[in-house]
Structure formats: structure tokens, C-alpha cells
Scaffold this active site. Structure first.
Site, PDB file in Angstrom:
ATOM      1  CB  SER A 101      -0.955   0.004   1.199  1.00 52.20           C
ATOM      2  OG  SER A 101      -0.244  -0.126   2.420  1.00 52.20           O
ATOM      3  CG  ASP A 213       4.860 -10.166   4.916  1.00 48.32           C
ATOM      4  OD1 ASP A 213       4.763 -11.357   4.580  1.00 48.32           O
ATOM      5  OD2 ASP A 213       4.863  -9.222   4.099  1.00 48.32           O
ATOM      6  CG  HIS A 354      -1.994   3.413   4.949  1.00 48.00           C
ATOM      7  ND1 HIS A 354      -3.000   2.725   5.584  1.00 48.00           N
ATOM      8  CD2 HIS A 354      -1.336   2.510   4.179  1.00 48.00           C
ATOM      9  CE1 HIS A 354      -2.965   1.458   5.212  1.00 48.00           C
ATOM     10  NE2 HIS A 354      -1.958   1.296   4.373  1.00 48.00           N
TER      11      HIS A 354
END
Length: 412
Positions: A101, A213, A354
Site C-alpha cells: 500500500s 507481513d 498510512h
């Protein structure tokens, strides 16, 4: 309330995408949902005429009369070099990227809770070419000053399948295990592009993977050593695919971001929105049930980062027309804090996790500096944009690789 419910559903769907590129049915649903949001809740790219509402999250715009920091004369070789170790910035003809992303530009311009799912690829630090360096400081916008004919950078808001994405094939939700597939997919896209001569043009590819992850899988695996070893093998496989199929290529393994300090700057912030969204997007690091494991998880994160630098410099990934470098600009990233002691929200998207365009600008500057810094002495943190902006010189005109870093890097 309706928007919050829709967003939570979207985040749950994204979080459940353990292997988004290997699940065509789920990916189809996810892409269609993102496309619907893109079309109905505000595109932000210049091409569609939408303005960015919150200028605080955007880098300071420079007026047109401000000159580019570097002298671009001599920035492109008079004849096309045969060695990857003699590449000047302007010799890069094609730029491409794979990742998650962060590279897809997830929510970079978001000022509304549903705009989080809009992928602002055109301003992503490593592969966005929207505007220019004065408006959006990205690596392609810097390279365009040396080579205006650069090919491959993302043009604006888009999904991977959209033409505007060009050679940005990053997927929000992607994980390490997706790297070999993504490498093959990118090669196919390059080969099908009529503008690209695969044997003549010099190509630059960035890889950035790992946040998903660490955020979503590290707390579920039975063996952390196997978790790390799997990433090593996935990265090796992807680099071998590039090495064996793409001549005249420089690959940069962009080291996974320092999630430790990023999480610390937001965790505990008295915001219900931040609490719920970070729990969904990064449960392994924000979840209260994993508090006693965090020290171990952060240790694995740092080993993950070291592993990426190690693999990048394996001897098998170095030859005359192909080499790999590691770019550690995000390895020890620390974002500024606000007066309340938490992270300065100008550097974050509306989901508190983000990052905004302002962060992408300092990351783009850091990536550029890494390209001009010798191997073994590349800066592993980011400064505010333009505070340190390196330039090629007559004595050191080349992008730094493992070979030219340890010899006089000058014109012969």
C-alpha cells in the site's frame, strides 16, 4: 456513521487478504469496491480537476522560479553506457515498482474516511510522476529533470489494472510471498509496452514489501525464524526472476519501514477513530493481546530489515548489466511529533497509520540521496525535504553501486 461502517467493512476485507495476488475472486471484489470508492468519494489527481482539501498534509509548494537543486548538465551520458555501474541519473529510461500500500499510494491525499481506499499512485515516493518536483517531490519527478523522456511512472489516482498506473504494479495488502508473482507480472507488462526496448533501455525497479507481513502475520506464525527465512527466499526468487529476464536493469530493495517508531508515535492517541482503524490495519503491533510479545516482534522486524540489505548484496545479483542495491531511507524513520507528544498528523493519512504526501516527499528525497550515496554508507533515515538534497558531480556522476562505491567514481 454509514461511511464508518463502509470503511470498517473495507478494512476487514483488506486485512483478510492474506495473499491478495493469489486470490483472484477476492481480489476482483476488492478492486471493484476500491474503484467504486474512487469514482464516488473524490478523486484527487490534477487530471480530474479535484483539489486537495487539507494542504497541511502536502509538502510546501515551491514557486516556478525556484531552480532545480542540481545542475543537470552531464546528467545523461553522451553515449548509452554498457555497464550498470556507470549509470548517470538521466540514463534511466524506464522506472517501475512493486510493493504494497505504501507504493500503491493508499490514502495519501485522504481527508475523508472513505478516501483512504483511493490509491494516489501519482504521488507515491518511489514511482509517482504526477506534477513535478516542486509540487510533489518523488523519485520519478527528480529523474525527469535529468531525462524528460522517462517511462513508467504512475500518472495519478488508479488501480494496478488502470492505464494510469503504468509500471506501478504495487497492490495494497501485498505480502512477501507475492514477490515472485509480482516480478513475473511486471516483466510481462514491460515486454508488452511498445515504448520499451527491453535490450536497449536501462530500467530501474524498486521493491518495498513487509509491512503487511509484520502487521498481520507475525503474531500468527508458529516459527519466527521460519517467517524470516520465507521472506529471504521470496526476495531471492524475485531478484533471480529479474536477473534472468531483464538485461540493463538496476534494482533497489527499499528496506521495510521502521514500524516500531511509527506505532509508538500513534499508539495510545486519544482518538476512537485511530484506535479502531489501527486495530484493524495492524493488529499484531497495536493489539493489546500482543503487548507482551512486542519486544520480540520488533526484534524480528529489525532482523527482517537487515536480511533485505544482506540479500541485496549477494554476489549472484551483480554483473555488468544487472545489479541490486539496498536503499535504507526508511530503516530508522522517525516522523515528527506534535505538541501533544503523539505523531504529527500532517505526516499521516486520515486512518492514523498510512502516510500522507508530506511523508512521501521526505521519503522521495531520501531515496534520491540513497542512489548517490556509496554502498555501506547510505543514510538510513529521512530528513525534511530539501534539507539534504544530493547532486551528481563531475567526480562522482554515477548512481552508486557495490562496484563504483569502492573505486574512484569519475569520468575516465
Amino acid at each position: 456513521m454509514i461511511r464508518m461502517c463502509l470503511l470498517l467493512q473495507l478494512c476487514v476485507l483488506i486485512a483478510s487478504q492474506r495473499t491478495p495476488l493469489d486470490s483472484p475472486e477476492n481480489l476482483f471484489v476488492l478492486r471493484n469496491l476500491r474503484k467504486w470508492i474512487l469514482q464516488n468519494f473524490g478523486r484527487t489527481d490534477n487530471a480530474r480537476g479535484f483539489s486537495v482539501e487539507d494542504r497541511r498534509q502536502i509538502q510546501d509548494q515551491l514557486p516556478p522560479n525556484v531552480p532545480f537543486p542540481c545542475n543537470v548538465t552531464g546528467g545523461r551520458s553522451s553515449t548509452v553506457p554498457n555497464s550498470v555501474h556507470r549509470l548517470r541519473p538521466g540514463d534511466i529510461d524506464v522506472i517501475a515498482a512493486l510493493g504494497d500500500s505504501l507504493t500503491a499510494g493508499f490514502g495519501i491525499f485522504a481527508t475523508d474516511i472513505l478516501q483512504i481506499a483511493v490509491e494516489n499512485r501519482g504521488v507515491a515516493a518511489s514511482i509517482g510522476g504526477q506534477g513535478n518536483w516542486r509540487t510533489f517531490l518523488t523519485l520519478p519527478n527528480i529523474l525527469k529533470e535529468f531525462n524528460p523522456n522517462l517511462i513508467g511512472y504512475a500518472l495519478g489516482d488508479s488501480l494496478t489494472s488502470d492505464p494510469a498506473s503504468q509500471l506501478n504494479i504495487a497492490e495494497s495488502g501485498a505480502m512477501s510471498r507475492d514477490l515472485p508473482f509480482m516480478a513475473k507480472y511486471l516483466i510481462n507488462r514491460i515486454k508488452k509496452d511498445p515504448r520499451i526496448n527491453i535490450n536497449k533501455h536501462w530500467k530501474f525497479i524498486t521493491i518495498l514489501i513487509g509491512s503487511n507481513d509484520i502487521c498481520n502475520e507475525i503474531c500468527e506464525v508458529s516459527s519466527l525464524s521460519s517467517f524470516l527465512e520465507a521472506h529471504r527466499m521470496n526476495l531471492i526468487k524475485a531478484l533471480r526472476i529479474f536477473r534472468d529476464n531483464l538485461p540493463r536493469t538496476l534494482v533497489s530493495v527499499n528496506v521495510t519501514p521502521n514500524l516500531h517508531t511509527l506505532v509508538d508515535s500513534i499508539k495510545g492517541k486519544p482518538s476512537l477513530k485511530c484506535y479502531f482503524l489501527t486495530q484493524i490495519e495492524c493488529p499484531c503491533l497495536f493489539g493489546l493481546q500482543y503487548e507482551d510479545k512486542l519486544s520480540e516482534y520488533y526484534n524480528v522486524l529489525h532482523r527482517w530489515q537487515d536480511l533485505e540489505e544482506e540479500v541485496a548484496y549477494y554476489p549472484e545479483f551483480n554483473r555488468k548489466d544487472f545489479t541490486v542495491i539496498a536503499s535504507p531511507a526508511l530503516k530508522k524513520l522517525i516522523l515528527p511529533t506534535a505538541e501533544d507528544g503523539f505523531g504529527d498528523m500532517r505526516y499521516f493519512s486520515v486512518d492514523c497509520f498510512h502516510v500522507s504526501q508530506r511523508t512521501n516527499a521526505l521519503y522521495g528525497n531520501g531515496l534520491w540521496n540513497n542512489l548517490l550515496e556509496p554502498v555501506g554508507n547510505k543514510t538510513n533515515y529521512c530528513l525534511p525535504e530539501y534539507e539534504r538534497f544530493l547532486c551528481p558531480t563531475p567526480k562522482k556522476p554515477f548512481l552508486m553501486t557495490r562496484e563504483n562505491s569502492f573505486k574512484t567514481n569519475k569520468i575516465s
